[in-house]
Design a protein around this motif. Structure first.
Motif, PDB file in Angstrom:
ATOM      1  N   GLU A 205      28.962 -30.858  34.849  1.00  0.00           N
ATOM      2  CA  GLU A 205      28.677 -32.246  34.498  1.00  0.00           C
ATOM      3  C   GLU A 205      27.915 -32.958  35.604  1.00  0.00           C
ATOM      4  OE1 GLU A 205      31.444 -35.633  32.581  1.00  0.00           O
ATOM      5  OE2 GLU A 205      31.933 -35.140  34.665  1.00  0.00           O
ATOM      6  N   GLY A 263      31.435 -40.119  33.543  1.00  0.00           N
ATOM      7  CA  GLY A 263      31.645 -38.811  34.133  1.00  0.00           C
ATOM      8  C   GLY A 263      32.919 -38.740  34.937  1.00  0.00           C
ATOM      9  N   TRP A 267      31.097 -36.004  39.247  1.00  0.00           N
ATOM     10  CA  TRP A 267      29.985 -36.876  38.827  1.00  0.00           C
ATOM     11  C   TRP A 267      30.029 -38.177  39.621  1.00  0.00           C
ATOM     12  CZ3 TRP A 267      29.571 -41.742  36.749  1.00  0.00           C
ATOM     13  CH2 TRP A 267      28.388 -42.068  36.092  1.00  0.00           C
TER      14      TRP A 267
END
Length: 335
Positions: A205, A263, A267
């Motif tokens: 991610e 996120g 992230w």
């Protein structure tokens, strides 16, 4: 029982804020602009119940806290900071003549499975916490948790496994009073290994952005399959996925007013420009176990390398294509 939250960011800030709101005594340990915001304006906390400001005692570090018997230290820093943080706190005196490492319960409210092992080097009483808490911390003084119908599920257990620490039942009860689900289990590391498998996607991610494309989903599936093979070779049995689903029950994520959750923790590290990322204690754990037990883990090794490169360079999320990760893994495996 007083809770000293060491690392009052997304997870620590939410846990500490809700404990304080429930009437428990809390010290929020933070640094920099976040600490300044907490001291000047309180902790701005948003959950499904709404946005509010919570006021609690604050500290910049162990030298600011006069520890006393019965304090519970909740460690909520990233895995890369665990060794230095436990070293800083373990030798601090506790009223009565002993030290934190000798007397106080340390609860590792962290992703990964290495933190407890590191903590046991300096703390006699260590508990793990498997954290299902979709929390966000992007702005000083402000944290949010998007879980519903509870903010999060915090599964507790002593490390090593066996009879729970005498104080864990009270910790679980206090967390429940603060709105969490907080069961105490015999083998918390089995739960944390299961959570580790889901956390392997944090690097995907962070590097590729939201995992929505077929390529990103396939990369994540292959990364987890690689990890399952490694854990099997190491003789490690995570909690069964069906048991996990049953325990989570109706727990889900919801939209919060005025908060955009885009996120997870890795992230967020890139967005904040933290300069480091916890991939070494997530994907890197699989790489380590794979090397110890003779099972290749090239995808996890590539994710670790690229995630740490992104953090060091100050990259923002979403700057890497899934194909680049596969190429890095293939090239390294064939070298």
């Amino acid at each position: 029982m007083r809770y000293v939250i060491i690392g009052a960011g997304a997870v620590g800030g939410t846990i500490g804020g809700l404990l304080a709101e429930a009437g428990r005594e809390v010290v929020l340990v933070a640094r920099g602009a976040h600490l300044e915001a907490l001291r000047s304006d309180g902790l701005h906390l948003t959950t499904e119940a709404g946005a509010r400001v919570v006021h609690a005692s604050t500290a910049a570090g162990p030298e600011d806290v006069d520890l006393r018997p019965g304090d519970v230290l909740v460690l909520a820093v990233k895995g890369q900071d665990t060794a230095a943080t436990t070293e800083a706190w373990a030798g601090r005196p506790v009223a009565g003549g002993r030290t934190a490492g000798e007397d106080l319960l340390l609860v590792c409210a962290q992703n990964g499975v290495d933190n407890e092992r590191t903590a046991l080097r300096r703390f006699a009483r260590v508990a793990g916490m498997c954290v299902w808490l979709p929390a966000t911390f992007l702005e000083p003084g402000r944290v949010s948790a998007a879980g519903s119908p509870v903010p999060g599920i915090l599964t507790l257990g002593s490390v090593p496994a066996g009879a729970p620490d005498a104080d864990l039942a009270e910790v679980g009860a206090d967390l429940a009073a603060a709105g969490f689900r907080a069961p105490v289990v015999e083998d918390v590391l089995a739960w944390k290994y299961a959570k580790l498998l889901s956390n392997l996607g944090n690097a995907v991610e962070a590097l590729c952005g939201p995992i929505r494309s077929d390529d990103a989903r396939a990369l994540l599936a292959d990364t987890v399959a690689e990890a399952r093979a490694v854990l099997a070779a190491a003789g490690i049995t995570p909690t069964d996925p069906e048991v996990e689903r049953r325990e989570r029950g109706d727990f889900t994520l919801v939209d919060l007013p005025g908060v955009t959750r885009r996120g997870g923790s890795s992230w967020q590290s890139l967005v904040r420009g933290a300069g480091s990322i916890e991939a070494a204690y997530l994907n890197g754990e699989i790489v380590l176990l794979g090397r110890l037990h003779g099972v290749p883990a090239p995808l996890n090794a590539a994710l670790l390398r690229l995630a740490e490169r992104a953090a060091a360079r100050g990259d923002q999320p979403g700057e890497v294509d899934p194909g680049e990760i596969r190429t890095t893994a293939t090239t390294a495996a064939s070298a």
